[in-house]
Design an enzyme around this catalytic site. Structure first.
Site, PDB file in Angstrom:
ATOM      1  N   SER A  11       0.838  -1.192   0.000  1.00  0.00           N
ATOM      2  CA  SER A  11       0.000   0.000   0.000  1.00  0.00           C
ATOM      3  C   SER A  11       0.881   1.254   0.000  1.00  0.00           C
ATOM      4  CB  SER A  11      -0.879  -0.005   1.246  1.00  0.00           C
ATOM      5  OG  SER A  11      -1.855   1.009   1.197  1.00  0.00           O
ATOM      6  N   PRO A  12       0.451   2.330  -0.671  1.00  0.00           N
ATOM      7  CA  PRO A  12       1.238   3.567  -0.635  1.00  0.00           C
ATOM      8  C   PRO A  12       1.291   4.136   0.776  1.00  0.00           C
ATOM      9  CG  PRO A  12      -0.900   3.930  -1.669  1.00  0.00           C
ATOM     10  CD  PRO A  12      -0.764   2.457  -1.488  1.00  0.00           C
ATOM     11  N   CYS A  65       3.256   7.295   2.962  1.00  0.00           N
ATOM     12  CA  CYS A  65       4.131   8.465   2.951  1.00  0.00           C
ATOM     13  C   CYS A  65       5.373   8.223   3.806  1.00  0.00           C
ATOM     14  CB  CYS A  65       3.385   9.688   3.472  1.00  0.00           C
ATOM     15  SG  CYS A  65       2.109  10.295   2.348  1.00  0.00           S
ATOM     16  N   ALA A 103       2.151   8.678  -1.945  1.00  0.00           N
ATOM     17  CA  ALA A 103       1.521   9.851  -2.560  1.00  0.00           C
ATOM     18  C   ALA A 103       2.579  10.811  -3.090  1.00  0.00           C
ATOM     19  CB  ALA A 103       0.627  10.559  -1.539  1.00  0.00           C
ATOM     20  N   GLN A 131       1.449   6.419  -6.778  1.00  0.00           N
ATOM     21  CA  GLN A 131       0.195   7.077  -6.431  1.00  0.00           C
ATOM     22  C   GLN A 131       0.346   8.571  -6.706  1.00  0.00           C
ATOM     23  OE1 GLN A 131      -1.175   7.900  -2.275  1.00  0.00           O
ATOM     24  NE2 GLN A 131      -2.803   6.439  -2.761  1.00  0.00           N
ATOM     25  N   TYR A 158      -7.977  14.127   0.567  1.00  0.00           N
ATOM     26  CA  TYR A 158      -7.172  14.920  -0.361  1.00  0.00           C
ATOM     27  C   TYR A 158      -8.063  15.396  -1.510  1.00  0.00           C
ATOM     28  CZ  TYR A 158      -3.542  13.211   2.681  1.00  0.00           C
ATOM     29  OH  TYR A 158      -2.793  12.942   3.809  1.00  0.00           O
ATOM     30  N   ARG A 207      -7.669   5.152  -5.739  1.00  0.00           N
ATOM     31  CA  ARG A 207      -7.954   4.926  -4.319  1.00  0.00           C
ATOM     32  C   ARG A 207      -9.098   5.842  -3.904  1.00  0.00           C
ATOM     33  NH1 ARG A 207      -4.050   3.809   0.819  1.00  0.00           N
ATOM     34  NH2 ARG A 207      -4.275   1.729  -0.061  1.00  0.00           N
ATOM     35  N   ARG A 225       1.308  -1.528   7.221  1.00  0.00           N
ATOM     36  CA  ARG A 225       2.211  -1.619   8.369  1.00  0.00           C
ATOM     37  C   ARG A 225       2.926  -2.952   8.492  1.00  0.00           C
ATOM     38  NH1 ARG A 225      -1.561   1.929  12.435  1.00  0.00           N
ATOM     39  NH2 ARG A 225      -2.990   1.781  10.679  1.00  0.00           N
TER      40      ARG A 225
END
Length: 357
Positions: free
Chosen positions: A23-24, A26, A60, A102, A185, A232, A325
């Site tokens: 998963s993307p 940051c 992102a 992403q 966002y 997403r 995670r």
């Protein structure tokens, strides 16, 4: 019985070796504040690819400087960033995985301090390298600075920036792109009635509020007919009067019509202090609902075991799982889970690690 999690999936003409994806997430590690990847990004993404991921989705990445969440976030608005990210792509490919990026614009949630331990919270002032933000409407997120309402010219420029960034992604060698329309966002800000108060063609009903995302997806698809395009979405705002899973299921169908290949289903992020029932696999039912649109979906959110992921796929609830995670805790997660599920280790295991797996 062969593992479903470690079976391939094809999007457009691109085959991905398994359905366990990164998963993307940051990293706030573009330390020169120029949107450029650093050595951290090289090791971070290559490590999870070596660990058996099918698709690695890079965090992102701002399509314009003012679209970054923080000054330390990645960007893809110039060719230098394209060329530097190309090295990340090469390392992930060398490990046998596919890689997506992403593409995002944070809108009213841009120009914040990096979300790292001990960091100051809130909007970074221009005196410290921050910038003025824009959004569908001049409504702030919590205590962040109030954004300026976007004009038609602003909207057109943002759509163009997403398309241009997708072109740079292709030139860098990325196998797919993901349009960020979740977590409060810009795409989500347009979609939600809690943040979009416009009365023009980009506001009002769900069709109007989804126009921005539909234009972005259609623009990327027109520019790149065979490029897999993921989106997403937050399937609910988790508050009364906000987006619902039924709304987002409808939007997912429209986005598929516009050219999207898969919907990556998350939730929340557009309202402070929403009551979110976080728990094991808590967003998987939302992904299953959005799948009613007919679009392939990926689930994300507290997916922490091989059996949990395998069960979601065997039930037909989802088409892939995005794990966050657990990859941070164990970059060799895919190899461990493949061994547990008796997946084809030879298909993902680097020769150098055969003594361990």
């Amino acid at each position: 019985m062969a593992s479903k999690l470690f079976s391939p999936i094809t999007l457009r003409q691109t085959e991905i070796r398994n359905r366990l994806w990164v998963s993307p997430m940051c990293q706030y590690s573009a330390t020169a504040r120029d949107g450029m990847p650093t050595d951290w990004h090289l090791g971070h993404y290559a490590g999870m690819a070596r660990g058996g991921a099918g698709l690695v989705i890079v965090e992102a990445t701002g399509v314009v400087p003012e679209g970054r969440i923080s000054p330390e976030c990645l960007g893809l608005w110039n060719d230098a960033q394209r060329d530097a990210l190309g090295r990340v792509v090469e390392l992930v490919h060398a490990a046998g995985a596919k890689i997506a990026v992403q593409l995002g614009h944070a809108g009213r949630k841009a120009s914040t301090y990096a979300w790292l331990p001990g960091a100051v919270e809130g909007t970074v002032p221009e005196s410290e390298g921050g910038w003025a933000t824009v959004a569908p409407s001049a409504r702030a997120f919590g205590d962040l600075a109030e954004p300026r309402e976007m004009t038609q010219t602003d909207i057109d420029a943002a759509v163009t920036a997403f398309v241009s960034a997708s072109t740079r992604a292709v030139e860098a060698g990325f196998d797919a792109v993901e349009i960020h329309g979740a977590h409060g966002y810009l795409g989500h800000q347009f979609l939600s009635p809690l943040s979009n108060l416009r009365t023009d063609e980009y506001g009002g009903d769900l069709w109007g509020r989804s126009r921005f995302l539909r234009e972005v997806v259609a623009g990327v698809r027109d520019a790149h007919p065979v490029l897999p395009v993921l989106v997403r979405l937050s399937a609910t705002d988790w508050v009364e009067g906000g987006l619902t899973a039924e709304d987002v299921t409808q939007v997912a169908g429209w986005l598929q019509d516009a050219g999207a290949d898969l919907i990556d289903v998350s939730s929340g992020g557009n309202v402070e202090r929403a009551q979110i029932p976080v728990g094991a696999g808590y967003q998987a039912p939302l992904a299953a609902k959005v799948k009613d649109s007919g679009a392939p979906v990926a689930a994300v959110g507290m997916i922490t075991s091989a059996q949990q992921a395998e069960t979601l796929l065997r039930l037909g609830s989802v088409d892939a799982v995005c794990v966050a995670r657990e990859w941070l805790r164990n970059p060799y997660l895919g190899l461990h889970w493949a061994k547990e599920l008796r997946g084809d280790l030879d298909a993902i295991r680097p020769a150098q690690l055969w003594r361990a797996f």
